[in-house]
Structure formats: structure tokens, C-alpha cells
Design a protein around this motif. Structure first.
Motif, PDB file in Angstrom:
ATOM      1  N   GLU A   1       1.033  -1.170  -0.509  1.00 42.52           N
ATOM      2  CA  GLU A   1      -0.422   0.295   0.330  1.00 42.52           C
ATOM      3  C   GLU A   1       0.623   0.779  -0.167  1.00 42.52           C
ATOM      4  O   GLU A   1       0.097   1.953  -0.253  1.00 42.52           O
ATOM      5  N   LYS A   2       1.810   0.946   0.629  1.00 43.25           N
ATOM      6  CA  LYS A   2       2.616   2.346   0.677  1.00 43.25           C
ATOM      7  C   LYS A   2       3.687   3.555  -0.332  1.00 43.25           C
ATOM      8  O   LYS A   2       2.843   3.911  -0.821  1.00 43.25           O
TER       9      LYS A   2
ATOM     10  N   GLN B   1       1.313   2.694  -3.023  1.00 49.80           N
ATOM     11  CA  GLN B   1       0.004   2.950  -4.268  1.00 49.80           C
ATOM     12  C   GLN B   1      -0.330   4.631  -3.308  1.00 49.80           C
ATOM     13  O   GLN B   1      -0.685   5.779  -4.029  1.00 49.80           O
ATOM     14  N   GLN B   2      -0.475   5.091  -1.748  1.00 47.46           N
ATOM     15  CA  GLN B   2      -0.495   5.903  -1.688  1.00 47.46           C
ATOM     16  C   GLN B   2       0.618   7.123  -1.428  1.00 47.46           C
ATOM     17  O   GLN B   2       0.173   8.102  -1.443  1.00 47.46           O
ATOM     18  N   ASP B   3       1.948   7.399  -1.652  1.00 53.78           N
ATOM     19  CA  ASP B   3       2.994   8.070  -1.637  1.00 53.78           C
ATOM     20  C   ASP B   3       2.990   8.316  -3.015  1.00 53.78           C
ATOM     21  O   ASP B   3       2.387   9.923  -3.657  1.00 53.78           O
TER      22      ASP B   3
ATOM     23  N   GLY C   1       0.904   7.127  -6.119  1.00 53.43           N
ATOM     24  CA  GLY C   1      -0.562   7.251  -6.545  1.00 53.43           C
ATOM     25  C   GLY C   1       0.015   6.313  -7.590  1.00 53.43           C
ATOM     26  O   GLY C   1      -0.934   6.091  -8.492  1.00 53.43           O
TER      27      GLY C   1
END
Length: 337
Positions: free
Chosen positions: A308-309, A311-313, A315
């Protein structure tokens, strides 16, 4: 205004491998000028004619330096890759390519004032998981193979270099899940071959987990990591966004091949009995015994990693789910000579 992408020179090491070729194609599509450090020049069916090929060896500091001139980003993929149960005499090769080669890259990049290095590492640095529990970038690293230990050592070398040198290039480390695509090798190739032949033997119930990522998603993540300001100095796991059981992976392979393989299951107690038997001194030294035990352990272990990291940082959005990815990979794999 910044320099237009089409004028930016990038260097790719390990460009002739499965991931390297996907990355090169993605970079060319975006308009980058791509240079590849290769041990020997290859034909256009491996690297497009637009790629500038510079011959040299990653373990030779001088040839790495000669390839670095005018480069803004370095994508460092070159590595001595994972092999099942490597012999002790391969330790020097792993150290030379994975550790010394990485040192050569970062020193040359620092001298050439490269903006950023994208270093391709592996989720194998975490070691085998416990009870299907997914680990993230903050989890303890416990590498249990020669490949994983040398990749982690290279990561640590990068951290130390950047801490000690003012003006060192920015570095982003990508820990890749098991990568699959048209040129997939290793254990996943063995799985594909077994399904093609009409059967697959599960070691246990098949519910142990794996984390995968398609080669084209790796290329997209790497370019994001080079271009995005937030990626500076970060470590990211790169996955397809989920975890899959071995049973689900075999099912996706079967659907891609339009096969319905015979599924055989070996109970875990039998697996443990076999491993205990192989450890008896009576069998030590027999050809293939260590390899068999190693393969049984690897096929029955859990590898569950969170992604997830990135994806969150940054995009990053994985585009290739398991079914779509396997269909594309096996279709292209069958069409290759």
C-alpha cells in the motif's frame, strides 16, 4: 521549466532481462533517451534499435563510469538472480554482482551527479512469512537465501553511502514481489510446466500465500519512483496489491492455458516426514538430496507482503490482476521463439 523528457538520458543496467526489457520499452514510450549497460551487444529482438548499448560489466568500475555520462536517472536492475539452493562457490559471484556492482553504480552516479538511482531489490529480504501474516516496509528483515542476503547488503551499502557522502544521488529502493511475465523463470515456470502437462502436486493444502507483480506494473512503478519527488530516499514494496494462495495461482495458470489439471495434494505431515528423512546422515551427500529438501520448503512457505505504501505515496495503481496478467504472460510466452 524542467528539461523535456525526450532530452533526458537514463541508464538501465540489467536491461536484457524480463523486467529490464519491459522497463526499457516503457521509458522509450514516455520519450526518454535510453542507454543500456550490457555485457555484449544484443539484437533488436531483445533491445530496440533506439537504445544506446554500452558494453561493459557491472563489476568493473571503469565500464560503469563510462556508461554514466550525462545521465539523469539510473535504473539498477543488474543482479545475480535467485537460484534454488546455490552452491557455496557461488558466494563470490553473488557478492561481486549484487554488492560490489551496486557500489560501482552508486559511486559512478555520484561522480556523474546523477539525480536519482532506482535500485531494484526483493521482498525476499524479509524471509519466509509466518502464518500468512503480511509484512510491510517497516518489518524486520530476515533474509534466508544467499540472493536475499546480498540484496539486503546492497541496500545497507546504499544507505551508508548516502549518509556519508554530501552530494550523493537520491536513491529509491524498490523491493519487488515475485515478478512474472512472458519470460518468467524459476518456480513459477515449473508450476506452468506442470499445469501444461496436465497435473500439479500441492505440497500441503495449497493455501500458503504468495505475493506477485506483473512485469509491466514493475516498469510503471519504477518510472513513478524516478519522477516523483516524494520517492526520494524511500523503500517501497512493489506488488499487485494483494496476496494469492498457491491454489489461486495454479487456477489462474490453468485458466490462461485453458486446462483443467489433475490436482494432487501431499499432506503436511508427509512433507515433514520426507524432510526429516532427507536430513538423516544416511542420505547426506547423495546427489539432489539437498535440492529436493530446499524445493519442498520453498514451495510450502508463506510469502505475504503489503504494497500500500507506494500506492499511497506515489499514486501507483497496479494494472495487472492475476487472471489478466497470467493470460497476457502465457499468450506472449507461447508466441516467442
Amino acid at each position: 521549466m524542467g528539461v523535456p523528457i525526450l532530452l533526458k538520458q537514463v541508464l538501465v543496467t540489467g536491461a536484457t532481462g524480463m523486467v529490464g526489457r519491459s522497463l526499457v520499452n516503457a521509458l522509450l514510450k514516455k520519450g526518454y533517451c535510453v542507454r543500456a549497460l550490457v555485457r555484449k551487444k544484443v539484437d533488436e529482438d531483445i533491445l530496440p534499435a533506439r537504445v544506446e548499448q554500452v558494453t561493459g560489466d557491472i563489476t568493473d568500475a571503469a565500464s560503469v563510469c563510462s556508461a554514466m555520462a550525462g545521465v539523469c536517472f539510473v535504473f539498477h536492475l543488474a543482479a545475480r538472480l535467485h537460484v534454488n539452493n546455490p552452491s557455496p562457490d557461488q558466494k563470490e559471484q553473488y557478492q561481486g554482482v549484487n554488492v560490489t556492482g551496486t557500489l560501482n553504480v552508486i559511486e559512478a552516479a555520484s561522480s556523474a551527479r546523477v539525480d536519482r538511482i532506482i535500485f531494484f531489490s526483493t521482498i525476499s529480504v524479509y524471509g519466509a512469512g509466518k502464518n500468512n501474516q503480511a509484512v510491510d516496509e517497516g518489518s524486520e528483515t530476515m533474509p534466508d537465501t544467499l540472493y536475499a542476503r546480498t540484496k539486503l547488503k546492497a541496500e545497507q551499502l546504499i544507505d551508508q553511502f548516502c549518509a556519508d557522502r554530501s552530494g550523493a544521488p537520491e536513491v529509491t529502493i524498490l523491493r519487488l514481489a515475485s515478478v512474472y511475465g512472458a519470460g518468467v523463470k524459476g518456480n513459477y515456470r515449473l508450476m506452468i510446466n506442470a499445469v501444461q502437462k496436465g497435473g500439479f502436486i500441492f505440497l500441503g493444502n495449497g493455501n500458503n500465500c504468495r505475493t506477485l507483480v506483473h512485469e509491466e506494473d514493475v516498469a510503471a512503478a519504477a518510472i513513478l519512483a524516478a519522477e516523483h519527488p516524494m520517492a526520494r530516499g524511500k523503500i517501497y514494496n512493489v506488488t499487485d496489491g494483494t496476496t494469492h494462495t498457491v491454489k489461486a495461482i495454479v487456477g489462474a495458470i490453468a485458466r490462461a492455458l485453458e486446462r483443467q489439471p489433475l490436482e494432487l495434494h501431499v499432506h503436511e505431515t508427509i512433507i515433514r516426514a520426507i524432510l526429516n528423512l532427507l536430513e538423516l546422515s544416511l542420505f547426506q551427500g547423495l546427489p539432489g538430496v539437498e535440492k529436493i529438501g530446499y524445493m519442498i520448503n520453498k514451495m510450502n512457505e508463506h510469502v505475504a507482503v503489503r504494497g500500500e505504501k507506494i500506492q499511497q505515496d506515489l499514486g501507483f495503481v497496479p494494472q495487472w490482476g492475476l487472471d489478466r496478467g497470467m493470460k497476457q504472460a502465457l499468450k506472449e510466452g507461447r508466441s516467442k521463439p
